[in-house]
Motif scaffolding. Structure first.
Motif, PDB file in Angstrom:
ATOM      1  N   LYS A 183       0.834  -1.204   0.000  1.00  0.00           N
ATOM      2  CA  LYS A 183       0.000   0.000   0.000  1.00  0.00           C
ATOM      3  C   LYS A 183       0.866   1.250   0.000  1.00  0.00           C
ATOM      4  N   GLN A 184       1.951   1.232   0.756  1.00  0.00           N
ATOM      5  CA  GLN A 184       2.829   2.402   0.844  1.00  0.00           C
ATOM      6  C   GLN A 184       3.492   2.690  -0.503  1.00  0.00           C
ATOM      7  N   GLU A 185       3.958   1.637  -1.172  1.00  0.00           N
ATOM      8  CA  GLU A 185       4.588   1.818  -2.483  1.00  0.00           C
ATOM      9  C   GLU A 185       3.583   2.352  -3.501  1.00  0.00           C
ATOM     10  N   ILE A 186       2.377   1.839  -3.461  1.00  0.00           N
ATOM     11  CA  ILE A 186       1.365   2.251  -4.431  1.00  0.00           C
ATOM     12  C   ILE A 186       0.920   3.685  -4.180  1.00  0.00           C
ATOM     13  N   GLU A 187       0.736   4.039  -2.931  1.00  0.00           N
ATOM     14  CA  GLU A 187       0.363   5.418  -2.625  1.00  0.00           C
ATOM     15  C   GLU A 187       1.462   6.378  -3.078  1.00  0.00           C
ATOM     16  N   ALA A 188       2.707   6.011  -2.825  1.00  0.00           N
ATOM     17  CA  ALA A 188       3.826   6.850  -3.264  1.00  0.00           C
ATOM     18  C   ALA A 188       3.867   6.946  -4.786  1.00  0.00           C
ATOM     19  N   ALA A 189       3.558   5.840  -5.478  1.00  0.00           N
ATOM     20  CA  ALA A 189       3.573   5.835  -6.942  1.00  0.00           C
ATOM     21  C   ALA A 189       2.472   6.718  -7.517  1.00  0.00           C
ATOM     22  N   LEU A 190       1.321   6.747  -6.877  1.00  0.00           N
ATOM     23  CA  LEU A 190       0.240   7.626  -7.331  1.00  0.00           C
ATOM     24  C   LEU A 190       0.670   9.091  -7.258  1.00  0.00           C
ATOM     25  N   TYR A 191       1.277   9.464  -6.153  1.00  0.00           N
ATOM     26  CA  TYR A 191       1.727  10.847  -6.003  1.00  0.00           C
ATOM     27  C   TYR A 191       2.896  11.160  -6.941  1.00  0.00           C
ATOM     28  N   GLU A 192       3.778  10.173  -7.156  1.00  0.00           N
ATOM     29  CA  GLU A 192       4.911  10.403  -8.051  1.00  0.00           C
ATOM     30  C   GLU A 192       4.445  10.549  -9.498  1.00  0.00           C
ATOM     31  N   ALA A 193       3.493   9.728  -9.917  1.00  0.00           N
ATOM     32  CA  ALA A 193       2.938   9.871 -11.266  1.00  0.00           C
ATOM     33  C   ALA A 193       2.313  11.250 -11.433  1.00  0.00           C
ATOM     34  N   ASP A 194       1.590  11.676 -10.428  1.00  0.00           N
ATOM     35  CA  ASP A 194       0.969  13.000 -10.453  1.00  0.00           C
ATOM     36  C   ASP A 194       2.033  14.092 -10.587  1.00  0.00           C
ATOM     37  N   ARG A 195       3.115  13.953  -9.830  1.00  0.00           N
ATOM     38  CA  ARG A 195       4.195  14.947  -9.870  1.00  0.00           C
ATOM     39  C   ARG A 195       4.859  14.988 -11.243  1.00  0.00           C
ATOM     40  N   LEU A 196       5.145  13.827 -11.802  1.00  0.00           N
ATOM     41  CA  LEU A 196       5.832  13.766 -13.091  1.00  0.00           C
ATOM     42  C   LEU A 196       4.957  14.315 -14.221  1.00  0.00           C
ATOM     43  N   ILE A 197       3.671  14.013 -14.175  1.00  0.00           N
ATOM     44  CA  ILE A 197       2.765  14.553 -15.194  1.00  0.00           C
ATOM     45  C   ILE A 197       2.684  16.070 -15.066  1.00  0.00           C
ATOM     46  N   GLY A 198       2.630  16.553 -13.832  1.00  0.00           N
ATOM     47  CA  GLY A 198       2.607  17.998 -13.617  1.00  0.00           C
ATOM     48  C   GLY A 198       3.845  18.676 -14.169  1.00  0.00           C
ATOM     49  N   ILE A 199       5.011  18.070 -13.946  1.00  0.00           N
ATOM     50  CA  ILE A 199       6.257  18.620 -14.489  1.00  0.00           C
ATOM     51  C   ILE A 199       6.213  18.610 -16.015  1.00  0.00           C
ATOM     52  N   GLY A 200       5.728  17.504 -16.578  1.00  0.00           N
ATOM     53  CA  GLY A 200       5.634  17.407 -18.031  1.00  0.00           C
ATOM     54  C   GLY A 200       4.734  18.473 -18.624  1.00  0.00           C
ATOM     55  N   LYS A 201       3.598  18.707 -18.001  1.00  0.00           N
ATOM     56  CA  LYS A 201       2.679  19.734 -18.494  1.00  0.00           C
ATOM     57  C   LYS A 201       3.318  21.116 -18.426  1.00  0.00           C
ATOM     58  N   GLU A 202       4.062  21.358 -17.361  1.00  0.00           N
ATOM     59  CA  GLU A 202       4.725  22.656 -17.217  1.00  0.00           C
ATOM     60  C   GLU A 202       5.807  22.832 -18.276  1.00  0.00           C
ATOM     61  N   GLN A 203       6.606  21.793 -18.493  1.00  0.00           N
ATOM     62  CA  GLN A 203       7.679  21.880 -19.486  1.00  0.00           C
ATOM     63  C   GLN A 203       7.135  22.042 -20.900  1.00  0.00           C
ATOM     64  N   LEU A 204       5.987  21.409 -21.159  1.00  0.00           N
ATOM     65  CA  LEU A 204       5.399  21.460 -22.496  1.00  0.00           C
ATOM     66  C   LEU A 204       4.386  22.588 -22.643  1.00  0.00           C
ATOM     67  N   SER A 205       4.263  23.399 -21.579  1.00  0.00           N
ATOM     68  CA  SER A 205       3.344  24.556 -21.583  1.00  0.00           C
ATOM     69  C   SER A 205       1.915  24.142 -21.897  1.00  0.00           C
ATOM     70  N   ILE A 206       1.473  23.089 -21.220  1.00  0.00           N
ATOM     71  CA  ILE A 206       0.102  22.593 -21.408  1.00  0.00           C
ATOM     72  C   ILE A 206      -0.772  23.095 -20.270  1.00  0.00           C
TER      73      ILE A 206
END
Length: 368
Positions: A345-368
Protein backbone atom coordinates in the motif's frame (compact mmCIF):
# COMPACT_ATOMS: atom_id res chain seq x y z
CA UNK A 1 -6.75 -23.13 -21.30
CA UNK A 2 -7.52 -20.74 -24.14
CA UNK A 3 -10.90 -19.34 -25.15
CA UNK A 4 -11.48 -16.90 -28.02
CA UNK A 5 -14.67 -14.85 -28.22
CA UNK A 6 -14.92 -12.45 -31.14
CA UNK A 7 -17.46 -10.87 -33.50
CA UNK A 8 -18.72 -12.58 -36.62
CA UNK A 9 -18.60 -9.53 -38.91
CA UNK A 10 -16.69 -6.27 -38.72
CA UNK A 11 -17.16 -3.61 -41.40
CA UNK A 12 -15.16 -0.38 -41.33
CA UNK A 13 -15.66 2.01 -44.23
CA UNK A 14 -17.05 5.48 -44.84
CA UNK A 15 -20.85 5.67 -45.17
CA UNK A 16 -21.40 2.00 -44.34
CA UNK A 17 -24.62 2.97 -42.55
CA UNK A 18 -26.24 3.54 -45.93
CA UNK A 19 -26.09 -0.27 -46.23
CA UNK A 20 -26.88 -1.00 -42.58
CA UNK A 21 -30.23 -2.63 -43.30
CA UNK A 22 -28.65 -5.18 -45.62
CA UNK A 23 -26.23 -6.24 -42.89
CA UNK A 24 -28.63 -6.10 -39.96
CA UNK A 25 -31.48 -8.10 -41.53
CA UNK A 26 -29.24 -11.18 -41.52
CA UNK A 27 -29.51 -11.12 -37.72
CA UNK A 28 -33.03 -9.89 -37.11
CA UNK A 29 -36.07 -8.26 -38.67
CA UNK A 30 -37.46 -6.78 -35.45
CA UNK A 31 -34.70 -4.97 -33.59
CA UNK A 32 -34.43 -2.92 -30.44
CA UNK A 33 -32.12 0.08 -30.77
CA UNK A 34 -30.46 1.50 -27.65
CA UNK A 35 -29.07 4.96 -28.25
CA UNK A 36 -28.09 8.26 -26.70
CA UNK A 37 -29.52 11.58 -27.84
CA UNK A 38 -26.35 12.62 -29.67
CA UNK A 39 -25.64 9.24 -31.23
CA UNK A 40 -29.09 8.90 -32.76
CA UNK A 41 -28.89 12.36 -34.26
CA UNK A 42 -25.64 11.45 -35.99
CA UNK A 43 -26.86 8.22 -37.62
CA UNK A 44 -30.62 8.48 -38.02
CA UNK A 45 -30.84 9.82 -41.56
CA UNK A 46 -28.84 7.03 -43.20
CA UNK A 47 -29.73 4.31 -40.72
CA UNK A 48 -33.51 4.67 -40.73
CA UNK A 49 -33.73 4.85 -44.52
CA UNK A 50 -31.56 1.75 -44.84
CA UNK A 51 -33.56 -0.24 -42.28
CA UNK A 52 -36.85 0.65 -43.93
CA UNK A 53 -35.51 -0.28 -47.35
CA UNK A 54 -34.41 -3.68 -46.00
CA UNK A 55 -37.75 -4.32 -44.29
CA UNK A 56 -36.30 -4.23 -40.77
CA UNK A 57 -38.65 -2.84 -38.13
CA UNK A 58 -37.22 -1.17 -35.05
CA UNK A 59 -38.07 0.22 -31.65
CA UNK A 60 -36.01 3.00 -30.09
CA UNK A 61 -34.94 3.17 -26.45
CA UNK A 62 -33.10 6.20 -25.12
CA UNK A 63 -30.25 5.17 -22.82
CA UNK A 64 -28.57 7.45 -20.30
CA UNK A 65 -26.31 6.86 -17.34
CA UNK A 66 -24.30 3.72 -16.66
CA UNK A 67 -24.78 0.07 -17.69
CA UNK A 68 -25.68 -2.57 -15.12
CA UNK A 69 -27.56 -5.86 -14.93
CA UNK A 70 -30.63 -4.34 -13.28
CA UNK A 71 -31.22 -2.05 -16.26
CA UNK A 72 -30.72 -4.95 -18.67
CA UNK A 73 -33.28 -7.03 -16.80
CA UNK A 74 -35.78 -4.17 -16.93
CA UNK A 75 -35.35 -3.84 -20.70
CA UNK A 76 -35.59 -7.60 -21.12
CA UNK A 77 -38.88 -7.84 -19.25
CA UNK A 78 -40.39 -5.21 -21.55
CA UNK A 79 -39.05 -6.23 -24.95
CA UNK A 80 -38.23 -9.95 -24.76
CA UNK A 81 -41.14 -11.16 -26.91
CA UNK A 82 -41.00 -8.33 -29.44
CA UNK A 83 -37.44 -8.40 -30.79
CA UNK A 84 -34.97 -10.81 -32.36
CA UNK A 85 -31.82 -8.65 -32.20
CA UNK A 86 -30.47 -5.66 -30.27
CA UNK A 87 -28.52 -2.70 -31.67
CA UNK A 88 -26.34 -0.36 -29.62
CA UNK A 89 -25.53 3.06 -31.08
CA UNK A 90 -23.04 5.38 -29.39
CA UNK A 91 -20.04 5.00 -27.13
CA UNK A 92 -18.83 2.38 -24.70
CA UNK A 93 -21.56 2.66 -22.08
CA UNK A 94 -24.53 2.18 -24.38
CA UNK A 95 -22.77 -0.60 -26.29
CA UNK A 96 -21.80 -2.35 -23.04
CA UNK A 97 -25.45 -2.12 -21.99
CA UNK A 98 -26.55 -3.57 -25.32
CA UNK A 99 -24.18 -6.52 -24.95
CA UNK A 100 -25.53 -7.42 -21.51
CA UNK A 101 -29.10 -7.19 -22.81
CA UNK A 102 -28.35 -9.26 -25.91
CA UNK A 103 -26.74 -11.98 -23.83
CA UNK A 104 -29.63 -11.94 -21.38
CA UNK A 105 -32.16 -12.34 -24.20
CA UNK A 106 -29.91 -14.71 -26.18
CA UNK A 107 -30.30 -12.68 -29.38
CA UNK A 108 -27.71 -11.29 -31.82
CA UNK A 109 -25.98 -8.06 -30.84
CA UNK A 110 -25.12 -5.33 -33.34
CA UNK A 111 -22.75 -2.50 -32.41
CA UNK A 112 -22.71 0.84 -34.23
CA UNK A 113 -20.08 3.00 -32.53
CA UNK A 114 -20.29 6.74 -33.12
CA UNK A 115 -17.04 7.52 -31.30
CA UNK A 116 -13.77 5.58 -31.34
CA UNK A 117 -12.95 6.04 -27.66
CA UNK A 118 -12.59 2.35 -26.66
CA UNK A 119 -12.78 -1.13 -28.18
CA UNK A 120 -16.18 -1.76 -26.54
CA UNK A 121 -17.82 -2.41 -29.92
CA UNK A 122 -15.63 -5.50 -30.39
CA UNK A 123 -15.12 -6.85 -26.87
CA UNK A 124 -17.33 -9.54 -25.35
CA UNK A 125 -17.01 -8.02 -21.88
CA UNK A 126 -19.07 -5.17 -20.45
CA UNK A 127 -17.89 -2.77 -17.76
CA UNK A 128 -20.70 -2.39 -15.25
CA UNK A 129 -21.26 0.46 -12.80
CA UNK A 130 -23.62 1.66 -10.14
CA UNK A 131 -26.03 4.42 -11.12
CA UNK A 132 -23.50 6.85 -9.60
CA UNK A 133 -20.73 5.66 -11.94
CA UNK A 134 -18.79 3.50 -9.50
CA UNK A 135 -17.23 0.37 -10.95
CA UNK A 136 -18.96 -2.92 -10.12
CA UNK A 137 -17.29 -5.54 -12.30
CA UNK A 138 -15.90 -6.58 -15.64
CA UNK A 139 -18.89 -8.61 -16.77
CA UNK A 140 -18.02 -11.64 -18.90
CA UNK A 141 -20.71 -11.97 -21.56
CA UNK A 142 -21.06 -15.29 -23.37
CA UNK A 143 -20.93 -13.65 -26.77
CA UNK A 144 -19.47 -10.62 -28.49
CA UNK A 145 -21.45 -8.50 -30.95
CA UNK A 146 -22.29 -10.50 -34.06
CA UNK A 147 -21.92 -7.44 -36.26
CA UNK A 148 -19.96 -4.19 -35.95
CA UNK A 149 -20.73 -1.39 -38.38
CA UNK A 150 -17.98 1.21 -38.08
CA UNK A 151 -18.74 4.21 -40.27
CA UNK A 152 -15.30 5.74 -40.65
CA UNK A 153 -16.67 9.13 -41.68
CA UNK A 154 -18.88 9.44 -38.59
CA UNK A 155 -16.13 8.20 -36.28
CA UNK A 156 -13.48 10.57 -37.62
CA UNK A 157 -15.86 13.53 -37.56
CA UNK A 158 -16.71 13.02 -33.89
CA UNK A 159 -15.02 15.36 -31.38
CA UNK A 160 -11.30 14.61 -31.53
CA UNK A 161 -11.15 14.22 -27.76
CA UNK A 162 -12.85 10.81 -28.11
CA UNK A 163 -10.40 9.60 -30.74
CA UNK A 164 -7.46 10.76 -28.62
CA UNK A 165 -8.86 8.79 -25.68
CA UNK A 166 -9.27 5.74 -27.91
CA UNK A 167 -5.66 6.01 -29.05
CA UNK A 168 -4.45 6.02 -25.43
CA UNK A 169 -6.70 3.08 -24.54
CA UNK A 170 -5.22 1.18 -27.49
CA UNK A 171 -1.68 2.08 -26.41
CA UNK A 172 -2.58 0.55 -23.05
CA UNK A 173 -2.99 -2.89 -24.63
CA UNK A 174 0.74 -2.87 -25.38
CA UNK A 175 1.95 -1.10 -22.24
CA UNK A 176 0.02 -3.49 -19.99
CA UNK A 177 1.26 -6.66 -21.71
CA UNK A 178 4.90 -5.62 -22.08
CA UNK A 179 5.91 -6.42 -18.45
CA UNK A 180 4.96 -10.07 -18.96
CA UNK A 181 7.20 -10.59 -22.00
CA UNK A 182 10.22 -10.95 -19.72
CA UNK A 183 8.78 -14.13 -18.21
CA UNK A 184 10.59 -17.36 -19.01
CA UNK A 185 7.38 -19.05 -20.11
CA UNK A 186 5.22 -17.27 -22.69
CA UNK A 187 2.11 -19.05 -23.89
CA UNK A 188 0.36 -18.55 -27.23
CA UNK A 189 -2.18 -16.19 -25.67
CA UNK A 190 0.52 -13.78 -24.49
CA UNK A 191 2.55 -14.01 -27.70
CA UNK A 192 -0.40 -13.38 -30.02
CA UNK A 193 -2.02 -10.62 -27.96
CA UNK A 194 1.27 -8.80 -27.44
CA UNK A 195 2.06 -9.01 -31.16
CA UNK A 196 -1.35 -7.57 -32.04
CA UNK A 197 -1.07 -4.87 -29.37
CA UNK A 198 2.41 -3.85 -30.51
CA UNK A 199 1.25 -3.68 -34.13
CA UNK A 200 -1.67 -1.43 -33.16
CA UNK A 201 0.70 0.79 -31.18
CA UNK A 202 3.04 1.20 -34.15
CA UNK A 203 0.27 1.85 -36.66
CA UNK A 204 -1.26 4.55 -34.49
CA UNK A 205 2.08 6.29 -34.09
CA UNK A 206 2.44 6.25 -37.88
CA UNK A 207 -1.11 7.01 -39.00
CA UNK A 208 -3.27 8.65 -36.31
CA UNK A 209 -1.84 12.15 -36.57
CA UNK A 210 -2.32 12.21 -40.32
CA UNK A 211 -5.83 10.78 -40.06
CA UNK A 212 -6.95 13.36 -37.51
CA UNK A 213 -5.44 16.26 -39.47
CA UNK A 214 -7.16 15.12 -42.66
CA UNK A 215 -10.47 14.56 -40.88
CA UNK A 216 -10.34 18.19 -39.76
CA UNK A 217 -10.37 19.10 -43.45
CA UNK A 218 -13.24 16.75 -44.23
CA UNK A 219 -11.01 14.05 -45.73
CA UNK A 220 -11.48 10.42 -44.71
CA UNK A 221 -8.40 8.59 -45.95
CA UNK A 222 -6.80 5.17 -45.65
CA UNK A 223 -5.00 6.55 -42.58
CA UNK A 224 -8.41 7.11 -40.98
CA UNK A 225 -9.51 3.55 -41.75
CA UNK A 226 -6.29 2.21 -40.21
CA UNK A 227 -6.70 4.41 -37.13
CA UNK A 228 -10.23 3.14 -36.53
CA UNK A 229 -9.09 -0.43 -37.19
CA UNK A 230 -6.44 -0.05 -34.49
CA UNK A 231 -8.87 1.28 -31.87
CA UNK A 232 -11.78 -1.05 -32.58
CA UNK A 233 -10.42 -4.14 -34.35
CA UNK A 234 -6.82 -4.63 -33.19
CA UNK A 235 -7.37 -3.46 -29.61
CA UNK A 236 -10.52 -5.57 -29.49
CA UNK A 237 -8.73 -8.57 -30.97
CA UNK A 238 -6.00 -8.29 -28.35
CA UNK A 239 -8.70 -8.63 -25.72
CA UNK A 240 -10.49 -11.54 -27.38
CA UNK A 241 -8.13 -14.17 -25.98
CA UNK A 242 -8.99 -15.52 -22.55
CA UNK A 243 -6.57 -17.83 -20.78
CA UNK A 244 -6.00 -19.01 -17.22
CA UNK A 245 -3.04 -16.62 -16.86
CA UNK A 246 -3.92 -13.25 -15.29
CA UNK A 247 -2.09 -10.78 -17.52
CA UNK A 248 -3.31 -7.75 -15.59
CA UNK A 249 -2.28 -4.16 -16.22
CA UNK A 250 -2.12 -1.48 -13.57
CA UNK A 251 -3.70 1.21 -15.75
CA UNK A 252 -7.04 -0.57 -15.98
CA UNK A 253 -6.85 -1.60 -12.33
CA UNK A 254 -6.36 2.09 -11.53
CA UNK A 255 -9.31 3.03 -13.74
CA UNK A 256 -11.71 0.48 -12.28
CA UNK A 257 -10.85 1.04 -8.64
CA UNK A 258 -10.50 4.82 -8.84
CA UNK A 259 -14.13 5.12 -9.95
CA UNK A 260 -15.15 3.46 -6.68
CA UNK A 261 -13.44 6.22 -4.71
CA UNK A 262 -13.84 9.24 -7.01
CA UNK A 263 -15.95 8.58 -10.15
CA UNK A 264 -14.68 11.67 -12.06
CA UNK A 265 -17.38 11.54 -14.78
CA UNK A 266 -15.87 14.58 -16.50
CA UNK A 267 -12.97 12.43 -17.73
CA UNK A 268 -13.21 9.80 -20.46
CA UNK A 269 -12.07 6.21 -19.96
CA UNK A 270 -8.91 6.72 -22.01
CA UNK A 271 -8.08 9.96 -20.20
CA UNK A 272 -8.07 8.12 -16.88
CA UNK A 273 -6.08 5.30 -18.45
CA UNK A 274 -3.42 7.84 -19.46
CA UNK A 275 -2.76 8.63 -15.80
CA UNK A 276 -2.90 4.93 -15.00
CA UNK A 277 -0.19 4.12 -17.53
CA UNK A 278 2.24 6.63 -16.04
CA UNK A 279 1.36 5.24 -12.61
CA UNK A 280 2.15 1.74 -13.91
CA UNK A 281 5.55 2.84 -15.17
CA UNK A 282 6.37 4.23 -11.73
CA UNK A 283 5.23 0.97 -10.12
CA UNK A 284 7.54 -0.96 -12.43
CA UNK A 285 10.48 1.34 -11.62
CA UNK A 286 10.92 2.41 -15.23
CA UNK A 287 13.78 4.78 -15.99
CA UNK A 288 12.97 8.51 -15.79
CA UNK A 289 13.83 8.93 -19.47
CA UNK A 290 11.28 6.27 -20.45
CA UNK A 291 8.57 7.85 -18.32
CA UNK A 292 9.36 11.27 -19.78
CA UNK A 293 9.10 9.81 -23.29
CA UNK A 294 5.67 8.39 -22.48
CA UNK A 295 4.49 11.71 -21.06
CA UNK A 296 5.60 13.51 -24.20
CA UNK A 297 3.87 10.92 -26.38
CA UNK A 298 0.60 11.33 -24.49
CA UNK A 299 0.90 15.11 -24.82
CA UNK A 300 0.60 14.65 -28.59
CA UNK A 301 -2.93 13.38 -27.96
CA UNK A 302 -3.89 15.92 -25.28
CA UNK A 303 -3.91 13.22 -22.61
CA UNK A 304 -1.97 14.52 -19.63
CA UNK A 305 -4.15 14.65 -16.53
CA UNK A 306 -3.09 15.11 -12.93
CA UNK A 307 -4.99 14.08 -9.81
CA UNK A 308 -6.34 17.62 -9.66
CA UNK A 309 -8.16 16.94 -12.94
CA UNK A 310 -9.99 14.06 -11.24
CA UNK A 311 -11.60 16.61 -8.87
CA UNK A 312 -11.10 14.56 -5.73
CA UNK A 313 -12.97 17.04 -3.54
CA UNK A 314 -12.74 16.94 0.24
CA UNK A 315 -10.48 14.48 2.06
CA UNK A 316 -8.36 13.91 -1.05
CA UNK A 317 -5.48 12.39 0.93
CA UNK A 318 -7.80 9.87 2.52
CA UNK A 319 -9.25 8.97 -0.88
CA UNK A 320 -5.79 8.38 -2.35
CA UNK A 321 -4.87 6.19 0.63
CA UNK A 322 -8.07 4.17 0.20
CA UNK A 323 -7.39 3.74 -3.52
CA UNK A 324 -3.81 2.65 -2.81
CA UNK A 325 -5.06 -0.01 -0.41
CA UNK A 326 -7.58 -1.29 -2.94
CA UNK A 327 -4.98 -1.45 -5.72
CA UNK A 328 -2.53 -3.21 -3.40
CA UNK A 329 -5.12 -5.86 -2.62
CA UNK A 330 -5.90 -6.34 -6.33
CA UNK A 331 -2.24 -6.70 -7.34
CA UNK A 332 -1.48 -9.22 -4.60
CA UNK A 333 -4.63 -11.22 -5.37
CA UNK A 334 -4.83 -11.06 -9.17
CA UNK A 335 -1.39 -10.33 -10.67
CA UNK A 336 1.41 -12.70 -11.58
CA UNK A 337 4.18 -11.82 -9.08
CA UNK A 338 6.89 -12.40 -11.69
CA UNK A 339 5.79 -9.26 -13.57
CA UNK A 340 7.55 -7.14 -10.96
CA UNK A 341 4.83 -4.73 -9.84
CA UNK A 342 5.40 -2.97 -6.54
CA UNK A 343 2.48 -4.06 -4.41
CA UNK A 344 2.52 -2.70 -0.86
CA UNK A 345 0.00 0.00 0.00
CA UNK A 346 2.83 2.40 0.84
CA UNK A 347 4.59 1.82 -2.48
CA UNK A 348 1.37 2.25 -4.43
CA UNK A 349 0.36 5.42 -2.63
CA UNK A 350 3.83 6.85 -3.26
CA UNK A 351 3.57 5.84 -6.94
CA UNK A 352 0.24 7.63 -7.33
CA UNK A 353 1.73 10.85 -6.00
CA UNK A 354 4.91 10.40 -8.05
CA UNK A 355 2.94 9.87 -11.27
CA UNK A 356 0.97 13.00 -10.45
CA UNK A 357 4.19 14.95 -9.87
CA UNK A 358 5.83 13.77 -13.09
CA UNK A 359 2.76 14.55 -15.19
CA UNK A 360 2.61 18.00 -13.62
CA UNK A 361 6.26 18.62 -14.49
CA UNK A 362 5.63 17.41 -18.03
CA UNK A 363 2.68 19.73 -18.49
CA UNK A 364 4.72 22.66 -17.22
CA UNK A 365 7.68 21.88 -19.49
CA UNK A 366 5.40 21.46 -22.50
CA UNK A 367 3.34 24.56 -21.58
CA UNK A 368 0.10 22.59 -21.41
Amino acid sequence: MLEIISPREYVNRPDVLADAGRYIKKYGKNVLILHTAKSLEVVKQQLFASLEKAGVSYELVFFAGYPNVEKAEAYASTYAKRIDAVVGIGGGRVIDMTKVLGNLLDVPIIAIPTVAATCAAWAAISILYTDEGRFIEVHANNRAPSLILADTRILMQSPVRYTYAGIIDTFAKWYELEPYLKLKWRDSDLLVTSDVAQRAFGLLIAQAGKAIAEAGKGIVSDAAVQTIDCILFLAGLAGSFKSDKPYRGAAHTFYNLSTQVFPAPQLLHGEKIAFGLIFQQVLLHKQPTEIDETIRLFANYSNLFTLKDFRLGNHSGQKIATLAGNISHAIQKEYLPQAGFAHSKQEIEAALYEADRLIGIGKEQLSI
